[in-house]
Design a protein around this motif. Structure first.
Motif, mmCIF file in Angstrom:
data_model
loop_
_atom_site.group_PDB
_atom_site.id
_atom_site.type_symbol
_atom_site.label_atom_id
_atom_site.label_comp_id
_atom_site.label_asym_id
_atom_site.label_seq_id
_atom_site.Cartn_x
_atom_site.Cartn_y
_atom_site.Cartn_z
ATOM 1 N N VAL A 1 0.835 -1.196 0.000
ATOM 2 C CA VAL A 1 0.000 0.000 0.000
ATOM 3 C C VAL A 1 0.873 1.250 0.000
ATOM 4 C CG1 VAL A 1 -1.754 1.268 1.318
ATOM 5 C CG2 VAL A 1 -1.774 -1.230 1.293
ATOM 6 N N ASP A 2 0.465 2.239 -0.793
ATOM 7 C CA ASP A 2 1.081 3.567 -0.763
ATOM 8 C C ASP A 2 0.468 4.305 0.420
ATOM 9 O OD1 ASP A 2 1.993 6.138 -1.084
ATOM 10 O OD2 ASP A 2 1.279 6.363 -3.148
ATOM 11 N N ALA A 3 1.172 4.375 1.534
ATOM 12 C CA ALA A 3 0.636 4.942 2.767
ATOM 13 C C ALA A 3 0.479 6.457 2.691
ATOM 14 C CB ALA A 3 1.538 4.568 3.944
ATOM 15 N N ALA A 4 1.041 7.098 1.672
ATOM 16 C CA ALA A 4 0.936 8.544 1.532
ATOM 17 C C ALA A 4 -0.373 8.969 0.868
ATOM 18 C CB ALA A 4 2.125 9.075 0.724
ATOM 19 N N GLN A 5 -1.109 8.024 0.319
ATOM 20 C CA GLN A 5 -2.378 8.352 -0.336
ATOM 21 C C GLN A 5 -3.394 8.815 0.700
ATOM 22 O OE1 GLN A 5 -3.555 8.121 -3.588
ATOM 23 N NE2 GLN A 5 -1.586 7.549 -4.442
ATOM 24 N N PRO A 6 -4.260 9.761 0.333
ATOM 25 C CA PRO A 6 -5.297 10.184 1.277
ATOM 26 C C PRO A 6 -6.274 9.047 1.574
ATOM 27 C CG PRO A 6 -5.556 11.287 -0.861
ATOM 28 C CD PRO A 6 -4.296 10.477 -0.931
ATOM 29 N N ASP B 1 -14.606 0.622 -3.173
ATOM 30 C CA ASP B 1 -13.904 1.871 -2.891
ATOM 31 C C ASP B 1 -12.740 1.714 -1.931
ATOM 32 O OD1 ASP B 1 -15.680 3.339 -4.487
ATOM 33 O OD2 ASP B 1 -17.110 3.482 -2.836
ATOM 34 N N ARG B 2 -12.841 0.721 -1.042
ATOM 35 C CA ARG B 2 -11.788 0.571 -0.032
ATOM 36 C C ARG B 2 -11.706 -0.874 0.447
ATOM 37 N NH1 ARG B 2 -13.788 0.817 5.516
ATOM 38 N NH2 ARG B 2 -16.042 0.854 5.394
ATOM 39 N N ILE B 3 -10.568 -1.170 1.051
ATOM 40 C CA ILE B 3 -10.361 -2.435 1.751
ATOM 41 C C ILE B 3 -10.371 -2.081 3.233
ATOM 42 C CG2 ILE B 3 -8.750 -4.312 2.208
ATOM 43 C CD1 ILE B 3 -7.624 -3.855 -0.617
ATOM 44 N N ALA B 4 -11.195 -2.771 4.006
ATOM 45 C CA ALA B 4 -11.284 -2.494 5.434
ATOM 46 C C ALA B 4 -11.213 -3.810 6.204
ATOM 47 C CB ALA B 4 -12.583 -1.763 5.749
ATOM 48 N N PHE B 5 -10.569 -3.772 7.350
ATOM 49 C CA PHE B 5 -10.464 -4.949 8.210
ATOM 50 C C PHE B 5 -9.932 -4.557 9.573
ATOM 51 C CE2 PHE B 5 -6.637 -4.626 5.644
ATOM 52 C CZ PHE B 5 -5.601 -4.775 6.554
ATOM 53 N N GLN B 6 -9.970 -5.498 10.491
ATOM 54 C CA GLN B 6 -9.385 -5.364 11.814
ATOM 55 C C GLN B 6 -8.125 -6.228 11.845
ATOM 56 O OE1 GLN B 6 -10.769 -3.707 14.643
ATOM 57 N NE2 GLN B 6 -12.190 -2.805 13.187
ATOM 58 N N ALA B 7 -7.063 -5.694 12.413
ATOM 59 C CA ALA B 7 -5.822 -6.464 12.542
ATOM 60 C C ALA B 7 -5.134 -6.078 13.842
ATOM 61 C CB ALA B 7 -4.901 -6.198 11.351
ATOM 62 N N ALA C 1 -8.115 0.898 7.096
ATOM 63 C CA ALA C 1 -8.875 1.278 5.902
ATOM 64 C C ALA C 1 -7.889 1.696 4.822
ATOM 65 C CB ALA C 1 -9.835 2.419 6.215
ATOM 66 N N ILE C 2 -8.063 1.133 3.634
ATOM 67 C CA ILE C 2 -7.159 1.404 2.520
ATOM 68 C C ILE C 2 -8.002 1.689 1.284
ATOM 69 C CG2 ILE C 2 -5.335 0.464 1.058
ATOM 70 C CD1 ILE C 2 -4.898 -1.597 3.427
ATOM 71 N N PRO C 3 -7.932 2.897 0.736
ATOM 72 C CA PRO C 3 -8.617 3.140 -0.534
ATOM 73 C C PRO C 3 -8.049 2.213 -1.611
ATOM 74 C CG PRO C 3 -7.881 5.203 0.453
ATOM 75 C CD PRO C 3 -7.268 4.091 1.243
ATOM 76 N N PHE D 1 -0.162 -3.021 -9.474
ATOM 77 C CA PHE D 1 -1.154 -2.118 -10.024
ATOM 78 C C PHE D 1 -0.514 -0.774 -10.314
ATOM 79 C CE2 PHE D 1 -3.476 -5.215 -7.576
ATOM 80 C CZ PHE D 1 -4.493 -5.569 -8.437
ATOM 81 N N PRO D 2 -0.913 -0.136 -11.416
ATOM 82 C CA PRO D 2 -0.342 1.184 -11.705
ATOM 83 C C PRO D 2 -0.823 2.190 -10.673
ATOM 84 C CG PRO D 2 -2.111 0.691 -13.242
ATOM 85 C CD PRO D 2 -1.885 -0.557 -12.421
ATOM 86 N N ALA D 3 0.064 3.098 -10.306
ATOM 87 C CA ALA D 3 -0.307 4.151 -9.369
ATOM 88 C C ALA D 3 -1.035 5.244 -10.151
ATOM 89 C CB ALA D 3 0.943 4.714 -8.707
ATOM 90 N N ASP D 4 -1.780 6.070 -9.435
ATOM 91 C CA ASP D 4 -2.454 7.179 -10.092
ATOM 92 C C ASP D 4 -1.425 8.096 -10.715
ATOM 93 O OD1 ASP D 4 -4.940 6.286 -9.406
ATOM 94 O OD2 ASP D 4 -5.123 7.574 -7.637
ATOM 95 N N GLU D 5 -1.658 8.509 -11.946
ATOM 96 C CA GLU D 5 -0.710 9.363 -12.657
ATOM 97 C C GLU D 5 -0.677 10.768 -12.097
ATOM 98 O OE1 GLU D 5 -1.817 9.087 -16.720
ATOM 99 O OE2 GLU D 5 -1.279 6.979 -16.860
ATOM 100 N N ASN D 6 -1.684 11.167 -11.342
ATOM 101 C CA ASN D 6 -1.752 12.519 -10.796
ATOM 102 C C ASN D 6 -0.896 12.688 -9.554
ATOM 103 O OD1 ASN D 6 -3.609 13.052 -12.787
ATOM 104 N ND2 ASN D 6 -5.371 12.643 -11.468
ATOM 105 N N ASP D 7 -0.366 11.600 -9.006
ATOM 106 C CA ASP D 7 0.417 11.655 -7.780
ATOM 107 C C ASP D 7 1.896 11.620 -8.088
ATOM 108 O OD1 ASP D 7 -1.951 11.597 -6.428
ATOM 109 O OD2 ASP D 7 -1.861 9.447 -5.999
#
Length: 146
Positions: A27-32, A63-69, A79-81, A99-105
């Motif tokens: 996961v790219d942790a810098a993503q909003p 829209d997101r991946i959510a879980f308890q860990a 929560a991960i978009p 997966f390709p990252a968003d080109e806007n970032d």
């Protein structure tokens, strides 16, 4: 059309799990919208174990991946978009999908470099002694979290 990323994530997750392997997500942790404990983030990225034995209430939504860990014995909501997912792969053999990252970032531009390094991790990294012009790559950027 809607993004195919959530559908691919669910399919790859099922494929890895059905083969008795451990699904890990990069996961790219810098993503909003990424909510993970700060102490597990390294170089702006985090690798998480998504195996059913490691998480509770896993929701691979559109829209997101959510879980308890549990982290250091403390249960946390994660929560991960979907757009922040850079890879989903089997911990045991590295098979999966980048997966390709968003080109806007701007930070996401480095994700393609990480995927190239990860692909080359399966090939021999020993020098061939040839005079080719290809740049030499170091260790892959993916890390296994135990």
């Amino acid at each position: 059309m809607t993004s195919n990323r959530p559908y691919l994530l669910r399919a790859i997750y099922d494929w890895i799990s059905d083969n008795g392997l451990t699904p890990y997500v990069l996961v790219d942790a810098a993503q909003p919208g990424v909510h993970v404990p700060a102490h597990v983030v390294k170089n702006g990225q985090v690798v998480l174990n998504l195996a059913m034995r490691a998480v509770a209430n896993l929701d691979l939504g559109n829209d997101r991946i959510a879980f308890q860990a549990r982290f250091s014995g403390v249960s946390q909501s994660i929560a991960i978009p979907v757009q922040a997912v850079l890879a989903l792969y089997a911990q045991e053999n590295g098979q999966g999908m980048m997966f390709p990252a968003d080109e806007n970032d701007a930070p996401a531009a480095n994700a393609s470099d990480a995927s190239e390094g990860a692909d080359e991790a399966n090939e021999s990294t020993q020098p061939t002694g040839g005079d080719d012009d290809r740049p030499r790559r170091g260790a892959p950027h993916l890390r296994v979290v135990k």
